[in-house]
Design a protein around this motif. Sequence first.
Motif, PDB file in Angstrom:
ATOM      1  N   VAL A 147      45.235  31.396  57.840  1.00 34.63           N
ATOM      2  CA  VAL A 147      46.480  30.949  56.902  1.00 34.63           C
ATOM      3  C   VAL A 147      46.344  29.395  56.526  1.00 34.63           C
ATOM      4  O   VAL A 147      46.121  28.539  57.467  1.00 34.63           O
ATOM      5  N   ALA A 148      46.411  29.133  55.403  1.00 34.89           N
ATOM      6  CA  ALA A 148      46.414  27.947  54.822  1.00 34.89           C
ATOM      7  C   ALA A 148      46.902  27.710  53.304  1.00 34.89           C
ATOM      8  O   ALA A 148      47.098  28.694  52.745  1.00 34.89           O
ATOM      9  N   ARG A 149      47.323  26.676  52.947  1.00 33.35           N
ATOM     10  CA  ARG A 149      47.871  26.400  51.592  1.00 33.35           C
ATOM     11  C   ARG A 149      46.886  26.022  50.581  1.00 33.35           C
ATOM     12  O   ARG A 149      46.741  26.532  49.638  1.00 33.35           O
ATOM     13  N   ASP A 150      46.072  24.818  51.019  1.00 35.78           N
ATOM     14  CA  ASP A 150      45.184  24.484  49.911  1.00 35.78           C
ATOM     15  C   ASP A 150      43.793  24.924  50.487  1.00 35.78           C
ATOM     16  O   ASP A 150      43.289  24.378  51.572  1.00 35.78           O
ATOM     17  N   THR A 151      43.150  25.788  49.545  1.00 35.35           N
ATOM     18  CA  THR A 151      41.857  26.436  50.234  1.00 35.35           C
ATOM     19  C   THR A 151      40.851  26.541  48.687  1.00 35.35           C
ATOM     20  O   THR A 151      41.145  26.466  47.600  1.00 35.35           O
ATOM     21  N   THR A 152      39.718  26.312  49.101  1.00 34.57           N
ATOM     22  CA  THR A 152      38.572  26.892  48.347  1.00 34.57           C
ATOM     23  C   THR A 152      37.689  28.020  48.810  1.00 34.57           C
ATOM     24  O   THR A 152      37.260  27.895  49.918  1.00 34.57           O
ATOM     25  N   SER A 153      37.733  29.158  48.234  1.00 34.01           N
ATOM     26  CA  SER A 153      37.145  30.127  48.519  1.00 34.01           C
ATOM     27  C   SER A 153      35.866  30.613  47.543  1.00 34.01           C
ATOM     28  O   SER A 153      35.994  30.390  46.527  1.00 34.01           O
ATOM     29  N   THR A 154      34.813  30.948  48.460  1.00 34.08           N
ATOM     30  CA  THR A 154      33.389  31.199  47.599  1.00 34.08           C
ATOM     31  C   THR A 154      33.075  32.540  48.092  1.00 34.08           C
ATOM     32  O   THR A 154      33.058  33.072  49.276  1.00 34.08           O
ATOM     33  N   VAL A 155      32.632  33.254  47.126  1.00 38.62           N
ATOM     34  CA  VAL A 155      31.879  34.858  47.605  1.00 38.62           C
ATOM     35  C   VAL A 155      30.648  35.070  46.428  1.00 38.62           C
ATOM     36  O   VAL A 155      30.720  34.500  45.291  1.00 38.62           O
ATOM     37  N   ARG A 166      33.056  32.602  51.986  1.00 38.62           N
ATOM     38  CA  ARG A 166      33.590  31.503  52.874  1.00 38.62           C
ATOM     39  C   ARG A 166      34.846  30.959  52.303  1.00 38.62           C
ATOM     40  O   ARG A 166      34.976  30.758  51.081  1.00 38.62           O
ATOM     41  N   VAL A 167      35.699  30.560  53.210  1.00 35.46           N
ATOM     42  CA  VAL A 167      37.009  29.729  52.829  1.00 35.46           C
ATOM     43  C   VAL A 167      37.173  28.638  53.669  1.00 35.46           C
ATOM     44  O   VAL A 167      36.865  28.412  54.892  1.00 35.46           O
ATOM     45  N   ALA A 224      51.862  28.292  52.963  1.00 32.90           N
ATOM     46  CA  ALA A 224      50.709  28.648  53.497  1.00 32.90           C
ATOM     47  C   ALA A 224      50.476  30.394  53.414  1.00 32.90           C
ATOM     48  O   ALA A 224      51.574  30.630  53.838  1.00 32.90           O
ATOM     49  N   GLY A 225      49.298  30.571  53.142  1.00 30.97           N
ATOM     50  CA  GLY A 225      49.503  32.150  52.997  1.00 30.97           C
ATOM     51  C   GLY A 225      47.776  32.629  53.573  1.00 30.97           C
ATOM     52  O   GLY A 225      47.138  31.818  54.089  1.00 30.97           O
ATOM     53  N   TYR A 226      47.746  33.722  53.404  1.00 26.94           N
ATOM     54  CA  TYR A 226      46.312  34.599  54.140  1.00 26.94           C
ATOM     55  C   TYR A 226      45.429  34.661  52.612  1.00 26.94           C
ATOM     56  O   TYR A 226      45.904  34.344  51.734  1.00 26.94           O
ATOM     57  N   VAL A 227      44.355  34.642  52.930  1.00 26.35           N
ATOM     58  CA  VAL A 227      43.268  34.960  51.871  1.00 26.35           C
ATOM     59  C   VAL A 227      42.350  36.130  52.101  1.00 26.35           C
ATOM     60  O   VAL A 227      42.486  36.802  53.249  1.00 26.35           O
TER      61      VAL A 227
END
Length: 150
Positions: free
Chosen positions: A2-10, A146-147, A121-124
């Motif tokens: 759970v986070a507000r500011d994220t970088t997700s890669t896949v 990866r988050v 903040a939310g889920y990914v």
Amino acid sequence: MVARDTTSTVVFSLDAAPSTGSAYAGVVARQMAGADDNYTTRVWLNKDGTVWLVAQRGGTVLQSAQVAGITRAAGDSFNLKVTVTGVSPTTITAKLWRVGAAEPANAQLTVTDSTAALQGAGYVGLHGNRSGSATSTGTITFDTYRVTAS
């Protein structure tokens, strides 16, 4: 997470290209309690071989952009990078590139949104589907997900 500011890669691939309809793979970058309370960036793998980035708030398209210089075929593998940062507005950026190629220097899609329900903040997560008109079945494979906090 759970986070507000994220970088997700896949890294993802599609083993079979539909001859009709489309396939979608993407990242849910911020998911709140409700099903439509999310920021999702999807890669639209169109039946004509074009590839698009589509930023959505729930079922609403915020912005879409065809990715220049990229087409797709069965078995192609792509890197997707999505960043969500800030509050009122939240900025969503996305990049897409082929596995083995260099990451683009600049985002290929950038959009902002200030929907009040999505500013915390939310889920990914990950997202994959085929349109109802897709004629071939196939598998969307996700790898190296990866988050990180931005």
